[in-house]
Design a protein around this motif. Structure first.
Motif, PDB file in Angstrom:
ATOM      1  N   TRP A   1      41.900 -15.123 -43.089  1.00 42.79           N
ATOM      2  CA  TRP A   1      41.372 -13.809 -43.497  1.00 42.79           C
ATOM      3  C   TRP A   1      40.923 -13.865 -44.967  1.00 42.79           C
ATOM      4  O   TRP A   1      39.834 -13.379 -45.307  1.00 42.79           O
ATOM      5  N   LEU A   2      41.761 -14.446 -45.838  1.00 41.80           N
ATOM      6  CA  LEU A   2      41.417 -14.545 -47.261  1.00 41.80           C
ATOM      7  C   LEU A   2      40.164 -15.393 -47.453  1.00 41.80           C
ATOM      8  O   LEU A   2      39.298 -15.066 -48.282  1.00 41.80           O
ATOM      9  N   GLU A   3      40.070 -16.454 -46.693  1.00 39.35           N
ATOM     10  CA  GLU A   3      38.890 -17.332 -46.735  1.00 39.35           C
ATOM     11  C   GLU A   3      37.616 -16.529 -46.465  1.00 39.35           C
ATOM     12  O   GLU A   3      36.614 -16.636 -47.188  1.00 39.35           O
ATOM     13  N   ASN A   4      37.663 -15.705 -45.420  1.00 40.67           N
ATOM     14  CA  ASN A   4      36.494 -14.889 -45.064  1.00 40.67           C
ATOM     15  C   ASN A   4      36.215 -13.830 -46.124  1.00 40.67           C
ATOM     16  O   ASN A   4      35.053 -13.540 -46.443  1.00 40.67           O
ATOM     17  N   PHE A   5      37.279 -13.238 -46.688  1.00 44.22           N
ATOM     18  CA  PHE A   5      37.112 -12.225 -47.731  1.00 44.22           C
ATOM     19  C   PHE A   5      36.410 -12.827 -48.947  1.00 44.22           C
ATOM     20  O   PHE A   5      35.450 -12.251 -49.482  1.00 44.22           O
ATOM     21  N   LEU A   6      36.885 -13.979 -49.399  1.00 46.62           N
ATOM     22  CA  LEU A   6      36.313 -14.599 -50.596  1.00 46.62           C
ATOM     23  C   LEU A   6      34.899 -15.108 -50.349  1.00 46.62           C
ATOM     24  O   LEU A   6      34.058 -15.088 -51.255  1.00 46.62           O
ATOM     25  N   THR A   7      34.628 -15.548 -49.127  1.00 48.32           N
ATOM     26  CA  THR A   7      33.268 -15.992 -48.799  1.00 48.32           C
ATOM     27  C   THR A   7      32.283 -14.834 -48.914  1.00 48.32           C
ATOM     28  O   THR A   7      31.143 -15.003 -49.353  1.00 48.32           O
TER      29      THR A   7
ATOM     30  N   GLU B   1      40.980 -20.509 -34.706  1.00 51.53           N
ATOM     31  CA  GLU B   1      41.781 -21.431 -35.505  1.00 51.53           C
ATOM     32  C   GLU B   1      43.246 -21.028 -35.583  1.00 51.53           C
ATOM     33  O   GLU B   1      44.089 -21.802 -36.025  1.00 51.53           O
ATOM     34  N   ALA B   2      43.548 -19.796 -35.181  1.00 52.16           N
ATOM     35  CA  ALA B   2      44.932 -19.322 -35.199  1.00 52.16           C
ATOM     36  C   ALA B   2      45.088 -18.264 -34.116  1.00 52.16           C
ATOM     37  O   ALA B   2      44.147 -17.507 -33.828  1.00 52.16           O
ATOM     38  N   PRO B   3      46.281 -18.171 -33.499  1.00 52.09           N
ATOM     39  CA  PRO B   3      46.469 -17.236 -32.385  1.00 52.09           C
ATOM     40  C   PRO B   3      46.185 -15.781 -32.746  1.00 52.09           C
ATOM     41  O   PRO B   3      45.623 -15.036 -31.952  1.00 52.09           O
ATOM     42  N   GLY B   4      46.546 -15.384 -33.974  1.00 58.09           N
ATOM     43  CA  GLY B   4      46.372 -13.985 -34.363  1.00 58.09           C
ATOM     44  C   GLY B   4      44.933 -13.566 -34.575  1.00 58.09           C
ATOM     45  O   GLY B   4      44.654 -12.393 -34.811  1.00 58.09           O
TER      46      GLY B   4
ATOM     47  N   GLU C   1      46.242 -20.731 -57.206  1.00 60.02           N
ATOM     48  CA  GLU C   1      46.947 -21.017 -55.959  1.00 60.02           C
ATOM     49  C   GLU C   1      47.119 -19.777 -55.065  1.00 60.02           C
ATOM     50  O   GLU C   1      48.240 -19.426 -54.682  1.00 60.02           O
ATOM     51  N   PRO C   2      46.024 -19.110 -54.703  1.00 61.90           N
ATOM     52  CA  PRO C   2      46.164 -17.928 -53.843  1.00 61.90           C
ATOM     53  C   PRO C   2      46.600 -18.273 -52.427  1.00 61.90           C
ATOM     54  O   PRO C   2      47.078 -17.399 -51.695  1.00 61.90           O
ATOM     55  N   SER C   3      46.436 -19.537 -52.004  1.00 56.51           N
ATOM     56  CA  SER C   3      46.779 -19.913 -50.630  1.00 56.51           C
ATOM     57  C   SER C   3      48.264 -20.187 -50.443  1.00 56.51           C
ATOM     58  O   SER C   3      48.721 -20.332 -49.306  1.00 56.51           O
ATOM     59  N   ASN C   4      49.041 -20.239 -51.531  1.00 52.96           N
ATOM     60  CA  ASN C   4      50.492 -20.413 -51.399  1.00 52.96           C
ATOM     61  C   ASN C   4      51.102 -19.201 -50.695  1.00 52.96           C
ATOM     62  O   ASN C   4      50.661 -18.062 -50.898  1.00 52.96           O
ATOM     63  N   HIS C   5      52.113 -19.431 -49.905  1.00 48.84           N
ATOM     64  CA  HIS C   5      52.897 -18.380 -49.243  1.00 48.84           C
ATOM     65  C   HIS C   5      52.135 -17.635 -48.142  1.00 48.84           C
ATOM     66  O   HIS C   5      52.632 -16.631 -47.631  1.00 48.84           O
ATOM     67  N   LEU C   6      50.944 -18.084 -47.773  1.00 47.27           N
ATOM     68  CA  LEU C   6      50.195 -17.413 -46.719  1.00 47.27           C
ATOM     69  C   LEU C   6      50.337 -18.172 -45.410  1.00 47.27           C
ATOM     70  O   LEU C   6      50.309 -19.405 -45.386  1.00 47.27           O
ATOM     71  N   ASP C   7      50.484 -17.418 -44.305  1.00 51.47           N
ATOM     72  CA  ASP C   7      50.445 -18.057 -42.997  1.00 51.47           C
ATOM     73  C   ASP C   7      48.993 -18.326 -42.633  1.00 51.47           C
ATOM     74  O   ASP C   7      48.067 -17.931 -43.351  1.00 51.47           O
ATOM     75  N   LEU C   8      48.779 -18.997 -41.510  1.00 54.48           N
ATOM     76  CA  LEU C   8      47.433 -19.451 -41.154  1.00 54.48           C
ATOM     77  C   LEU C   8      46.476 -18.285 -40.948  1.00 54.48           C
ATOM     78  O   LEU C   8      45.326 -18.322 -41.402  1.00 54.48           O
TER      79      LEU C   8
ATOM     80  N   HIS D   1      50.707 -24.360 -42.081  1.00 55.51           N
ATOM     81  CA  HIS D   1      49.487 -23.544 -42.162  1.00 55.51           C
ATOM     82  C   HIS D   1      48.331 -24.347 -42.754  1.00 55.51           C
ATOM     83  O   HIS D   1      47.267 -23.795 -43.019  1.00 55.51           O
ATOM     84  N   ASP D   2      48.558 -25.641 -42.966  1.00 54.53           N
ATOM     85  CA  ASP D   2      47.524 -26.500 -43.538  1.00 54.53           C
ATOM     86  C   ASP D   2      46.714 -27.119 -42.401  1.00 54.53           C
ATOM     87  O   ASP D   2      47.215 -27.960 -41.649  1.00 54.53           O
TER      88      ASP D   2
END
Length: 540
Positions: free
Chosen positions: A199-205, A534-537, A187-194, A497-498
């Motif tokens: 960013w994590l998605e791109n890192f793991l890809t 996909e997100a303002p930041g 569950e690495p996506s818990n507690h993360l904002d969008l 964030h989903d």
């Protein structure tokens, strides 16, 4: 790299694995799925050697490094977030620790008599630190932490002062910086904002090692993994493809198995009817015996396993006035930090407005202002005529009475409801059988979130204000909630964030920026198409 050969594992009376086999090859990115309690965490513990199988074996190739992120991060304090992250990077972290000690010693006036020896040792350690790429490691650690939402002040502050959610991010950053041969992420996506999630998605890809992970975020899973391993009924079944493909294949396999089962049942019924009809007739004795032997040899097709499907139908909510919430010239600050200055916002009936913004922009503050959980410093907040407000906040889970059971908690919220409707409500939100007798103090985060949601939605308000309602929820409960809210005829204002939840339910986007609040007509999907992000930041 990692193989599970015919493993069996029993926890108490529960058979977790029975003759189960699977493999994780170099470079594979695999999503691990299954019902709650199926054994996902146990599988991680078997791979890392924290537990041993009762039968079979877990084989890990020699020299393979494994990084394991779990929700239990343990205690952290006494070091900065950067130092804590670098500490997980192997030998270089030990050299970095000695370098920090020597820097402190060189600045200590009481150790002036040791100065020559300290300087000489500092030169040796510094050279070793450079040789191991230590200075580049510091930069990489800061890059990972920034990707997970840390600003410079948080990176340098004592990690012990961070909340549990931010400590989770530090623990995750340790594994990402380590870049082991195999990452096991629970569950690495818990507690993360969008923004951090993307960013994590791109890192793991871009990560070239092997990955085995669980996640309750459908979109995140679809974008990262290319294979699914399902745990169900003690077995491990592999599916090539992302989570969406797995769902299609599983549904197809279930339909095929159901058709096979029904065909065989029809054939068996026909044969049994013949046997029953002619078993007393001597003239048909040979035929009857032949058919009895035939039935004994037939391998029975089992019906597909019936997975629990959660459904919840909203009772109709009373109609509100057309203007649901009106904020005029609102100013809000915390200390010297101004969150809103001159904010104007009108929320209209049947709008489903999602609130987007970088971490700390003021998304939750906006919801608190609307619900009256916090007062504006200046300006006015008015709730419209006939508005019945329901507010789901993260702290609501902490307000549950730990001594009350799930059922008692529902009774407390709805004392006039009968036992039957409340038991049906509990079942809709995943509390079946004896689970309704569990005290609230022993519930997991996901169970508490489901209970709070059930209490709120049984007698539905016509204005739902939801702050991260899908945190801690598994995919089945999320799907139920999305399906139920899609039929809801009231007004919604929510933060999430989903991306699946955002796209399925929003018809207006409110983007919180330092320059003010920007409103976009159309839902999250239209917002992404219009802004290209996909997100303002993530804007360039």
């Amino acid at each position: 790299m990692i193989r599970l050969d015919s493993i069996a594992k029993q926890n108490g009376r529960q058979l977790v694995f029975v003759d189960a086999s699977a493999a994780l090859q170099r470079g594979e990115k695999i999503g691990l799925v299954g019902p709650n309690g199926a054994g996902k965490t146990t599988l991680f513990r078997l791979i890392t050697g924290q537990e041993a199988p009762d039968e079979g074996q877990v084989l890990v190739d020699r020299g393979v490094s494994i990084g394991f992120f779990s929700q239990d991060v343990g205690e952290m304090s006494g070091r900065s977030a950067v130092a804590e992250v670098m500490d997980g990077a192997g030998p270089v972290s030990e050299v970095a620790a000695e370098l920090r000690e020597l820097e402190a010693a060189l600045a200590d006036p009481d150790r002036g008599h040791e100065m020559d020896a300290l300087i000489e040792r500092f030169g040796e350690v510094q050279a070793r630190f450079e040789e191991l790429g230590g200075y580049a490691l510091d930069g990489r650690a800061r890059e990972v932490l920034a990707g997970l939402g840390f600003d410079q002040a948080m990176m340098e502050a004592d990690v012990g002062a961070l909340s549990g959610g931010w400590k989770m991010r530090v623990a995750l950053a340790r594994i990402l910086l380590m870049r082991p041969d195999v990452m096991l992420l629970d569950e690495p996506s818990n507690h993360l904002d969008l923004e951090s999630l993307i960013w994590l998605e791109n890192f793991l890809t871009g990560y070239d090692g092997a990955l085995l992970m669980t996640s309750h975020d459908r979109e995140f899973m679809n974008r990262v993994v290319r294979k699914i391993i399902e745990i169900d009924g003690g077995q491990l079944t592999s599916y090539a493809g992302d989570y969406g493909f797995y769902e299609q294949q599983r549904a197809l396999a279930e339909r095929q198995q159901q058709a096979q089962f029904e065909r065989q049942q029809a054939m068996l019924a026909k044969e049994i009817a013949f046997i029953e009809r002619f078993k007393a007739r001597a003239s048909h004795a040979a035929q009857v015996q032949s058919r009895v032997k035939k039935l004994d040899k037939i391998e029975r097709v089992a019906p597909p396993k019936r997975r629990q499907t959660l459904t919840f139908d909203f009772p109709p909510a009373p109609r509100s006035g057309d203007d649901v919430a009106n904020l005029r010239r609102v100013r809000k600050r915390y200390g010297r930090r101004v969150i809103y200055d001159g904010l104007d916002l009108l929320v209209r009936r049947r709008e489903r407005a999602c609130v987007l913004g970088v971490n700390g922009a003021g998304k939750s503050t906006l919801l608190k202002l609307v619900t009256g959980a916090t007062e504006p410093d200046e300006g006015s907040v008015a709730i419209g005529a006939s508005v019945k407000l329901g507010y789901f906040a993260q702290h609501a889970m902490e307000l549950l009475d730990g001594t009350r059971t799930v059922f008692q908690s529902l009774e407390d919220a709805h004392p006039r409801a009968g036992q039957g409707p409340l038991r049906a409500l509990a079942g809709c939100f995943g509390f079946s059988g004896d689970e309704i007798e569990k005290p609230c103090r022993v519930l997991s985060g996901g169970e508490k979130a489901r209970l709070v949601m059930a209490r709120m939605l049984f007698d539905p308000p016509n204005f739902l204000v939801l702050d991260e309602p899908t945190n801690h929820l598994d995919m089945a409960t999320k799907e139920m909630l999305v399906a139920a809210l899609a039929q809801y005829e009231g007004t919604m204002l929510f933060v999430s964030h989903d991306r699946h939840f955002l796209a399925a339910l929003s018809n207006r986007v409110l983007e919180v920026t330092p320059e003010g609040l920007h409103s976009y007509e159309g839902g999250y999907t239209e917002y992404v198409a219009r802004t290209g992000q996909e997100a303002p930041g993530l804007r360039s």
